[in-house]
Design a protein around this motif. Structure first.
Motif, mmCIF file in Angstrom:
data_model
loop_
_atom_site.group_PDB
_atom_site.id
_atom_site.type_symbol
_atom_site.label_atom_id
_atom_site.label_comp_id
_atom_site.label_asym_id
_atom_site.label_seq_id
_atom_site.Cartn_x
_atom_site.Cartn_y
_atom_site.Cartn_z
ATOM 1 N N UNK A 192 0.814 -1.215 0.000
ATOM 2 C CA UNK A 192 0.000 0.000 0.000
ATOM 3 C C UNK A 192 0.846 1.263 0.000
ATOM 4 N N UNK A 193 2.126 1.148 0.338
ATOM 5 C CA UNK A 193 2.995 2.332 0.323
ATOM 6 C C UNK A 193 3.074 2.961 -1.064
ATOM 7 N N UNK A 194 3.043 2.152 -2.086
ATOM 8 C CA UNK A 194 3.128 2.670 -3.440
ATOM 9 C C UNK A 194 1.794 2.819 -4.136
ATOM 10 N N UNK A 195 0.701 2.540 -3.444
ATOM 11 C CA UNK A 195 -0.627 2.648 -4.030
ATOM 12 C C UNK A 195 -1.181 4.040 -3.724
ATOM 13 N N UNK A 196 -1.211 4.907 -4.725
ATOM 14 C CA UNK A 196 -1.667 6.282 -4.516
ATOM 15 C C UNK A 196 -3.152 6.357 -4.214
ATOM 16 N N UNK A 197 -3.909 5.334 -4.581
ATOM 17 C CA UNK A 197 -5.330 5.331 -4.247
ATOM 18 C C UNK A 197 -5.546 5.223 -2.743
ATOM 19 N N UNK A 198 -4.579 4.684 -2.040
ATOM 20 C CA UNK A 198 -4.626 4.624 -0.582
ATOM 21 C C UNK A 198 -3.825 5.748 0.048
ATOM 22 N N UNK A 199 -2.671 6.051 -0.517
ATOM 23 C CA UNK A 199 -1.758 7.013 0.096
ATOM 24 C C UNK A 199 -2.310 8.431 0.066
ATOM 25 N N UNK A 200 -2.841 8.858 -1.077
ATOM 26 C CA UNK A 200 -3.297 10.247 -1.204
ATOM 27 C C UNK A 200 -4.471 10.555 -0.272
ATOM 28 N N UNK A 201 -5.540 9.741 -0.226
ATOM 29 C CA UNK A 201 -6.616 10.054 0.729
ATOM 30 C C UNK A 201 -6.156 10.020 2.182
ATOM 31 N N UNK A 202 -5.271 9.064 2.526
ATOM 32 C CA UNK A 202 -4.787 8.991 3.907
ATOM 33 C C UNK A 202 -4.005 10.246 4.273
ATOM 34 N N UNK A 203 -3.137 10.705 3.374
ATOM 35 C CA UNK A 203 -2.347 11.901 3.661
ATOM 36 C C UNK A 203 -3.201 13.160 3.655
ATOM 37 N N UNK A 204 -4.224 13.196 2.840
ATOM 38 C CA UNK A 204 -5.133 14.336 2.863
ATOM 39 C C UNK A 204 -5.884 14.404 4.183
ATOM 40 N N UNK A 205 -6.266 13.254 4.742
ATOM 41 C CA UNK A 205 -6.928 13.253 6.049
ATOM 42 C C UNK A 205 -5.981 13.760 7.129
ATOM 43 N N UNK A 206 -4.735 13.278 7.109
ATOM 44 C CA UNK A 206 -3.740 13.794 8.051
ATOM 45 C C UNK A 206 -3.611 15.308 7.921
ATOM 46 N N UNK A 207 -3.479 15.790 6.706
ATOM 47 C CA UNK A 207 -3.275 17.208 6.480
ATOM 48 C C UNK A 207 -4.460 18.055 6.907
ATOM 49 N N UNK A 208 -5.670 17.577 6.647
ATOM 50 C CA UNK A 208 -6.854 18.350 7.009
ATOM 51 C C UNK A 208 -6.956 18.522 8.522
ATOM 52 N N UNK A 209 -6.774 17.441 9.275
ATOM 53 C CA UNK A 209 -6.858 17.526 10.733
ATOM 54 C C UNK A 209 -5.714 18.365 11.307
ATOM 55 N N UNK A 210 -4.511 18.160 10.772
ATOM 56 C CA UNK A 210 -3.385 18.972 11.224
ATOM 57 C C UNK A 210 -3.603 20.452 10.919
ATOM 58 N N UNK A 211 -4.159 20.735 9.750
ATOM 59 C CA UNK A 211 -4.383 22.116 9.367
ATOM 60 C C UNK A 211 -5.409 22.812 10.245
ATOM 61 N N UNK A 212 -6.473 22.114 10.623
ATOM 62 C CA UNK A 212 -7.486 22.728 11.492
ATOM 63 C C UNK A 212 -6.885 23.051 12.855
ATOM 64 N N UNK A 213 -6.105 22.131 13.397
ATOM 65 C CA UNK A 213 -5.434 22.427 14.673
ATOM 66 C C UNK A 213 -4.473 23.607 14.527
ATOM 67 N N UNK A 214 -3.763 23.658 13.422
ATOM 68 C CA UNK A 214 -2.836 24.763 13.193
ATOM 69 C C UNK A 214 -3.583 26.084 13.038
ATOM 70 N N UNK A 215 -4.726 26.071 12.357
ATOM 71 C CA UNK A 215 -5.520 27.277 12.208
ATOM 72 C C UNK A 215 -6.054 27.795 13.531
ATOM 73 N N UNK A 216 -6.470 26.896 14.404
ATOM 74 C CA UNK A 216 -6.912 27.309 15.740
ATOM 75 C C UNK A 216 -5.760 27.960 16.512
#
Length: 235
Positions: A192-216
């Motif tokens: 799954x490390x090389x499967x972008x169908x899994x990697x991109x959504x997972x990293x977008x979820x990480x980024x969205x949650x991190x970004x909201x905390x950073x915005x606060x």
């Protein structure tokens, strides 16, 4: 022993042989030829037959879940307990040191960045998706009107009065669960490390949650700069 020419027959090797032996040899060859031509019967499979499952379908999933939980290091549960404690404390209005407001957003940012770097790589489409989602989440949380930011600041004491909210607990649990689920999935299926169908959504979820905390955090920092004491203003 007198053998006439009429009783002689050519043998397969070109030599003459008695007719009686030739007839026996011919019958043997005919039987062997019929045996070779006879098709071999193959067993027929039962129509629409399905393999019988000897293990219940849920058994494998439950066993895998038990293996994942049993192999989880103890410090992971300690981190979870700490996050729950901080999240419950953030649900009430409280006065905290200004420096302490950087701990949770910074820690969650490090966890997300570590998961992306070790799981998929920063210089990949997955890393770019994490960065874009982080910026988008930070901008969204930073520009949101009202909410649960700082109520008051005390520059002399170096403290901030924050409004109570369950949002920090929800965001911290989201980051923790994403990191745990992604780590378990990569341990079970390294491909799954090389499967972008899994990697991109997972990293977008990480980024969205991190970004909201950073915005606060940026909103609290803006309030720290904006809410100055009256004595600090020019006469």
């Amino acid at each position: 022993m007198d053998i006439r020419k009429t009783d002689m027959a050519p043998a397969p090797g070109g030599r003459a042989m008695p007719a009686s032996l030739y007839r026996r040899h011919g019958r043997f060859r005919s039987a062997a030829r019929r045996f070779r031509r006879k098709p071999v019967a193959r067993p027929r499979a039962a129509p629409h037959s399905e393999p019988t499952c000897l293990i219940p379908p849920d058994t494998n999933g439950v066993h895998m879940l038990q293996q994942i939980l049993s192999h989880t290091p103890a410090y992971v549960w300690a981190i979870l307990a700490f996050l729950v404690y901080r999240g419950v404390a953030a649900s009430q209005d409280r006065v905290v040191r200004y420096r302490s407001v950087f701990i949770i957003p910074g820690g969650m940012l490090v966890l997300g960045l570590n998961s992306v770097a070790t799981g998929f790589g920063l210089w990949t489409p997955a890393g770019a998706a994490w960065l874009a989602a982080t910026l988008a989440g930070a901008a969204l949380a930073r520009t949101r009107a009202g909410g649960d930011g700082a109520k008051a600041v005390d520059h002399a004491a170096g403290t901030v009065t924050q409004r109570g909210s369950w949002m920090p607990l929800a965001l911290m649990m989201a980051v923790f669960c994403c990191k745990y689920a992604v780590g378990a999935a990569l341990a079970v299926q390294p491909a799954l490390r090389g499967d972008m169908r899994f990697a991109v959504p997972a990293c977008m979820a990480f980024g969205l949650f991190n970004g909201i905390l950073l915005g606060r955090l940026l909103r609290t920092a803006a309030a720290w700069q904006a809410l100055r004491p009256a004595a600090a203003s020019p006469a």
